[in-house]
Design an enzyme around this catalytic site. Structure first.
Site, PDB file in Angstrom:
ATOM      1  N   HIS A  36       0.838  -1.202   0.000  1.00 40.74           N
ATOM      2  CA  HIS A  36       0.000   0.000   0.000  1.00 40.74           C
ATOM      3  C   HIS A  36       0.870   1.249   0.000  1.00 40.74           C
ATOM      4  O   HIS A  36       1.258   1.742   1.064  1.00 40.74           O
ATOM      5  CB  HIS A  36      -0.903  -0.009   1.235  1.00 40.74           C
ATOM      6  CG  HIS A  36      -1.755  -1.237   1.329  1.00 40.74           C
ATOM      7  ND1 HIS A  36      -1.252  -2.453   1.749  1.00 40.74           N
ATOM      8  CD2 HIS A  36      -3.064  -1.449   1.051  1.00 40.74           C
ATOM      9  CE1 HIS A  36      -2.231  -3.355   1.716  1.00 40.74           C
ATOM     10  NE2 HIS A  36      -3.339  -2.779   1.301  1.00 40.74           N
ATOM     11  N   LEU A 139      -8.872  -3.335  10.622  1.00 41.36           N
ATOM     12  CA  LEU A 139      -9.125  -1.916  10.895  1.00 41.36           C
ATOM     13  C   LEU A 139      -9.950  -1.742  12.159  1.00 41.36           C
ATOM     14  O   LEU A 139     -10.853  -2.514  12.446  1.00 41.36           O
ATOM     15  CB  LEU A 139      -9.812  -1.287   9.686  1.00 41.36           C
ATOM     16  CG  LEU A 139      -8.957  -1.324   8.408  1.00 41.36           C
ATOM     17  CD1 LEU A 139      -9.785  -0.919   7.188  1.00 41.36           C
ATOM     18  CD2 LEU A 139      -7.738  -0.420   8.550  1.00 41.36           C
ATOM     19  N   ASP A 178      -9.986   6.299   7.376  1.00 40.91           N
ATOM     20  CA  ASP A 178     -11.448   6.206   7.278  1.00 40.91           C
ATOM     21  C   ASP A 178     -11.933   4.843   7.742  1.00 40.91           C
ATOM     22  O   ASP A 178     -12.953   4.732   8.424  1.00 40.91           O
ATOM     23  CB  ASP A 178     -11.878   6.402   5.814  1.00 40.91           C
ATOM     24  CG  ASP A 178     -11.460   7.760   5.271  1.00 40.91           C
ATOM     25  OD1 ASP A 178     -11.905   8.776   5.825  1.00 40.91           O
ATOM     26  OD2 ASP A 178     -10.671   7.789   4.299  1.00 40.91           O
ATOM     27  N   HIS A 284      -4.226   3.225  -3.258  1.00 41.16           N
ATOM     28  CA  HIS A 284      -4.347   2.582  -1.941  1.00 41.16           C
ATOM     29  C   HIS A 284      -3.535   1.290  -1.822  1.00 41.16           C
ATOM     30  O   HIS A 284      -2.711   1.183  -0.916  1.00 41.16           O
ATOM     31  CB  HIS A 284      -5.819   2.301  -1.623  1.00 41.16           C
ATOM     32  CG  HIS A 284      -6.023   1.341  -0.489  1.00 41.16           C
ATOM     33  ND1 HIS A 284      -6.114   1.741   0.823  1.00 41.16           N
ATOM     34  CD2 HIS A 284      -6.095  -0.023  -0.467  1.00 41.16           C
ATOM     35  CE1 HIS A 284      -6.254   0.678   1.592  1.00 41.16           C
ATOM     36  NE2 HIS A 284      -6.249  -0.398   0.840  1.00 41.16           N
ATOM     37  N   HIS A 497     -29.062 -16.687  24.079  1.00 42.70           N
ATOM     38  CA  HIS A 497     -28.123 -16.545  25.180  1.00 42.70           C
ATOM     39  C   HIS A 497     -27.365 -17.827  25.502  1.00 42.70           C
ATOM     40  O   HIS A 497     -26.614 -17.869  26.463  1.00 42.70           O
ATOM     41  CB  HIS A 497     -28.854 -16.050  26.439  1.00 42.70           C
ATOM     42  CG  HIS A 497     -29.154 -14.583  26.395  1.00 42.70           C
ATOM     43  ND1 HIS A 497     -29.849 -14.010  25.347  1.00 42.70           N
ATOM     44  CD2 HIS A 497     -28.842 -13.574  27.245  1.00 42.70           C
ATOM     45  CE1 HIS A 497     -29.954 -12.704  25.575  1.00 42.70           C
ATOM     46  NE2 HIS A 497     -29.346 -12.408  26.707  1.00 42.70           N
TER      47      HIS A 497
HETATM   48  C1  LIG Z   1     -11.683  -5.132   9.628  1.00 41.97           C
HETATM   49  C2  LIG Z   1     -11.121  -4.930   8.262  1.00 41.97           C
HETATM   50  N1  LIG Z   1     -11.945  -4.925   7.210  1.00 41.97           N
HETATM   51  C3  LIG Z   1     -11.453  -4.779   5.965  1.00 41.97           C
HETATM   52  C4  LIG Z   1     -10.116  -4.636   5.755  1.00 41.97           C
HETATM   53  C5  LIG Z   1      -9.557  -4.546   4.338  1.00 41.97           C
HETATM   54  N2  LIG Z   1      -9.090  -3.176   4.091  1.00 41.97           N
HETATM   55  C6  LIG Z   1      -7.800  -2.845   4.223  1.00 41.97           C
HETATM   56  S1  LIG Z   1      -7.517  -1.230   3.951  1.00 41.97           S
HETATM   57  C7  LIG Z   1      -9.143  -0.952   3.603  1.00 41.97           C
HETATM   58  C8  LIG Z   1      -9.602   0.423   3.237  1.00 41.97           C
HETATM   59  C9  LIG Z   1      -9.235   1.370   4.302  1.00 41.97           C
HETATM   60  O1  LIG Z   1      -9.541   2.666   3.967  1.00 41.97           O
HETATM   61  P1  LIG Z   1      -8.834   3.811   4.770  1.00 41.97           P
HETATM   62  O2  LIG Z   1      -8.774   3.455   6.190  1.00 41.97           O
HETATM   63  O3  LIG Z   1      -9.484   5.069   4.400  1.00 41.97           O
HETATM   64  O4  LIG Z   1      -7.356   3.729   4.266  1.00 41.97           O
HETATM   65  P2  LIG Z   1      -6.660   4.537   3.089  1.00 41.97           P
HETATM   66  O5  LIG Z   1      -6.949   3.824   1.811  1.00 41.97           O
HETATM   67  O6  LIG Z   1      -7.192   5.904   3.100  1.00 41.97           O
HETATM   68  O7  LIG Z   1      -5.252   4.431   3.480  1.00 41.97           O
HETATM   69  C10 LIG Z   1      -9.871  -2.111   3.729  1.00 41.97           C
HETATM   70  C11 LIG Z   1     -11.325  -2.202   3.488  1.00 41.97           C
HETATM   71  C12 LIG Z   1      -9.283  -4.656   6.887  1.00 41.97           C
HETATM   72  N3  LIG Z   1      -7.965  -4.558   6.800  1.00 41.97           N
HETATM   73  N4  LIG Z   1      -9.819  -4.770   8.120  1.00 41.97           N
HETATM   74 MG   LIG Z   2      -8.997   6.793   3.558  1.00 40.18          MG
END
Ligand SMILES: Cc1ncc(C[n+]2csc(CCOP(=O)(O)OP(=O)(O)O)c2C)c(N)n1
Ligand SMILES: [Mg+2]
Length: 692
Positions: A36, A139, A178, A284, A497
């Site tokens: 990334h 995330l 985000d 990204h 439960h």
């Molecule tokens: C819980 C979770 N769901 C999905 C992902 C897959 N994923 C990795 S980065 C991303 C997008 C993240 O967007 P943002 O936080 O805005 O990062 P940017 O592209 O701006 O760096 C996703 C969906 C993940 N790593 N963790």
């Molecule tokens: Mg972002």
């Protein structure tokens, strides 16, 4: 014109350092053909400013206890961390907390980004790379974990700081995107952080309006700033992610803000400098591509063909910034701690024990011994008694429940235990509120801060905490999860439960230890085992209803728990023909069935098996002594999914368990409906022996 370049100004060195982080990130992703690049390109100025101008972190000793913590919650931007750990010359530390001479992340590691054994893996991994404070990638986990770190710092300061001795006054800095702020766990954690007024916590939100599918306008149009204001946070905005001074100023405001955590909304441009990918989702998660890399480097004023270039002066610039500041701060702290040790030897030794995850002398004194009692005591009640003793013996053992303290029996009720609140940061009862996911992440944050922490809820809601429990296991943290109401015992509350598949699913998690003790003395032994863990999280599954306390002068000692499974009862002279294996609330059922079988002259053994994982770690000889390979007639009894029990009963054994969800009814009716009755257990045993 001469060939001697004028010395660079500080501003030029700043820019050179920022661009070094950017280009190392670009080159690493390019070489790996995966990763990334866009967010490291955008956030290099932030990470540079934070590390080189603000953070108190000594690259020579990345585990110095009073260092500021840095959490990269948007873990996909890991190249930010690998770059900065490399450029600061951060040293490696081994599992015994010894400082090693070698770098934590070498340039060679960065060249081998995302390759096997590289110290620059895809996402930040605690334990694998020194200088990583917590594993991130899923995330939302990093931000939530940081709340645990901030709570820990408040608690540590309250217990250990003395006038003139600010032993703990570090801050926690978090970068998130985000994605983190969309995840529910972040909201849970932010809400609690606001409530607790954690003014040692600063989240920087990378407001770039981009996620994987494109613009955030697709799915995320809330007013984040207003949301955090409503949580009680201090909210700042920096409108240009390239403005180092403004970033520094905002971080300064954070440090002066009392009584509230800080969110800095930082407007940035993903893929900054890449002419075609700037501000697009394409920046990204994939390499920029040859041509775009050239154009990008040109826009930075970088040699277009250079790769993995660290220009002269950059390492020195970091050494003069974070290196010098960190060394100075650590040296001062070490001297301070020396005088503290002289003045407060007991407190100092607690701090030292804690750092090594040692237990204090006498940690298990006065643990209860429960007398035989047919009526017995609930697993959760026994647990409450044990926890209250342990928390008094181990000053840094603390925790709480997600609003179920009175049901989980996890409340620490002894004099002086106290509740952790903004105004009473020395309290040992944490009130997580109804936020199981954040609770588990916070428990991780407490544990990363070297406290011994537990979190509690109903076993059924372990699902709500699971992602953070998984990280606990991945990070090898000795966290403790106390899950009560572990089977049909919740009776009238019904199938919503009543856990069924939860044991099987947690047993499937690598590195996690599950324990389902079968009576009060097994609960004591389960805790005794768990407290001595250093690198594994543990789940305790405990009953809601009373379980008979077995007479240990008749049955084997409960210390067998430490081996995961043990022979509880045998026919006279041993040599069983059939083995009944049970855990938790079904242990007494097996004991009853055993009595019936013996009365009929059937040679039955009862094996108490509170923990598969612990048993699996015993020697083959021990395991064979408990479950002799020649004895094929085996019945396992557990009020949970039958999934997986084949491994102990074999293809000719039988499992009495759950194959459907439960039902709403009194426990007795459920035991009948689902067949957890001694006669049925005995009948299966006889059937396996061909005696029915
Ligand atoms: C819980 C979770 N769901 C999905 C992902 C897959 N994923 C990795 S980065 C991303 C997008 C993240 O967007 P943002 O936080 O805005 O990062 P940017 O592209 O701006 O760096 C996703 C969906 C993940 N790593 N963790
Ligand atoms: Mg972002």
């Amino acid at each position: 014109m001469t060939n001697v370049a004028a010395p660079m100004t500080n501003a030029e060195l700043d820019q050179l350092s920022v661009n070094t982080i950017r280009t190392l990130s670009i080159d690493a992703v390019e070489r790996a053909k995966s990763g990334h690049p866009g967010t490291p390109m955008a956030l290099a100025p932030l990470v540079y400013t934070l590390w080189n101008r603000v953070m108190r972190f000594d690259p020579a000793d990345p585990i110095w206890p009073n260092r500021d913590r840095f959490v990269l919650s948007n873990g996909h931007a890991s190249m930010l961390l690998w770059s900065v750990l490399h450029l600061t010359g951060t040293r490696a530390v081994n599992a015994d907390y010894e400082r090693l001479g070698q770098p934590s992340v070498s340039l060679e590691d960065i060249r081998r980004f995302r390759q096997i054994d590289s110290k620059a893996p895809g996402h930040p991994e605690y334990h694998w790379v020194s200088g990583v404070e917590t594993t991130t990638g899923p995330l939302g986990q990093g931000v939530a974990t940081s709340v645990g770190m901030a709570i820990a710092r408040k608690w540590l300061a309250d217990r250990y700081n003395r006038p003139g001795f600010a032993i703990f006054d570090y801050d926690i800095y978090v970068v998130c995107g985000d994605g983190c702020l969309m995840e529910g766990v972040a909201s849970e954690a932010a809400s609690l952080a606001g409530h607790l007024g954690l003014d040692n916590l600063c989240w920087v939100y990378d407001n770039n309006h981009i996620t994987i599918e494109g613009q955030t306008s697709l799915a995320f149009t809330e007013d984040v700033a207003t949301r955090f204001l409503a949580y009680g946070w201090n909210v700042l905005r920096v409108g240009d992610a390239n403005d180092l001074d403004r970033i520094q100023q905002a971080l300064g405001v954070f440090r002066e803000t009392k009584g509230r955590p800080t969110l800095i909304v930082l407007d940035s441009h993903i893929g900054y400098g890449a002419p075609h990918k700037h501000d697009t989702a394409a920046a990204h998660g994939e390499p920029l591509g040859d041509e775009e890399v050239r154009l990008t480097k040109r826009s930075y004023g970088w040699p277009e063909d250079a790769q993995f270039l660290v220009p002269d002066g950059v390492r020195e610039h970091f050494a003069a910034g974070v290196g010098a500041r960190g060394a100075e701060a650590r040296t001062r702290w070490t001297a301070l701690f020396g005088s503290y040790r002289a003045k407060y030897p007991e407190l100092a030794s607690e701090i030292e024990q804690m750092q090594r995850r040692d237990l204090p002398a006498g940690w298990d004194r006065s643990l209860p011994v429960f007398p035989a009692d047919a009526k017995g005591i609930a697993g959760r009640d026994a647990s409450g008694k044990v926890l209250n003793v342990l928390a008094q013996n181990i000053p840094w053992l603390l925790g709480g429940s997600a609003d179920l303290g009175p049901s989980n029996k996890t409340t620490l009720t002894y004099e002086g235990a106290g509740s952790f609140q903004a105004g009473s940061p020395g309290g040992k009862n944490l009130h997580f509120g109804i936020r199981e996911h954040a609770m588990a992440a916070i428990v991780n944050g407490l544990s990363l801060s070297k406290l011994r922490a537990f979190g509690a809820t109903f076993f059924i809601f372990s699902d709500y905490a699971r992602p953070a429990i998984r990280l606990s296991a991945l990070m090898e943290l000795p966290t403790i999860f106390v899950f009560t109401h572990d089977a049909m015992g919740d009776g009238e509350d019904g199938p919503t439960h009543q856990p069924v598949e939860h044991l099987a699913s947690l047993r499937a998690m690598p590195g996690l230890i599950t324990l389902r003790p079968g009576d009060a003395n097994e609960v004591v032994e389960a805790y005794r085992y768990v407290m001595q863990l250093r690198h594994e999280p543990a789940v305790l599954a405990l009953s809601r209803q009373p379980l008979p306390t077995l007479d240990r002068s008749v049955y084997a000692a409960a210390t067998g728990v430490a081996r995961g499974a043990y022979v509880l009862a045998d026919p006279p002279g041993g040599n069983p023909d059939v083995i009944l294996i049970a855990s938790g609330s079904e242990l007494s059922l097996a004991v009853e069935a055993h009595g019936k079988l013996l009365a009929e002259g059937i040679r039955a053994r009862v094996v108490s098996m509170p923990s598969w994982e612990i048993f699996d770690h015993q020697t083959q000889a021990y395991r064979d002594s408990v479950l002799p390979p020649t004895v094929k007639a085996r019945v396992a009894i557990e009020q949970a999914s039958t999934f997986g029990w084949e491994r102990y009963v074999g293809s000719s054994g039988h499992v009495i368990g759950m194959t459907t969800s439960g039902a709403s009814a009194p426990l007795k009716a459920l035991q009948k409906k689902f067949g957890f009755e001694p006669d049925r257990v005995a009948a299966f045993a006889k059937e396996l022996l061909g005696k029915r």
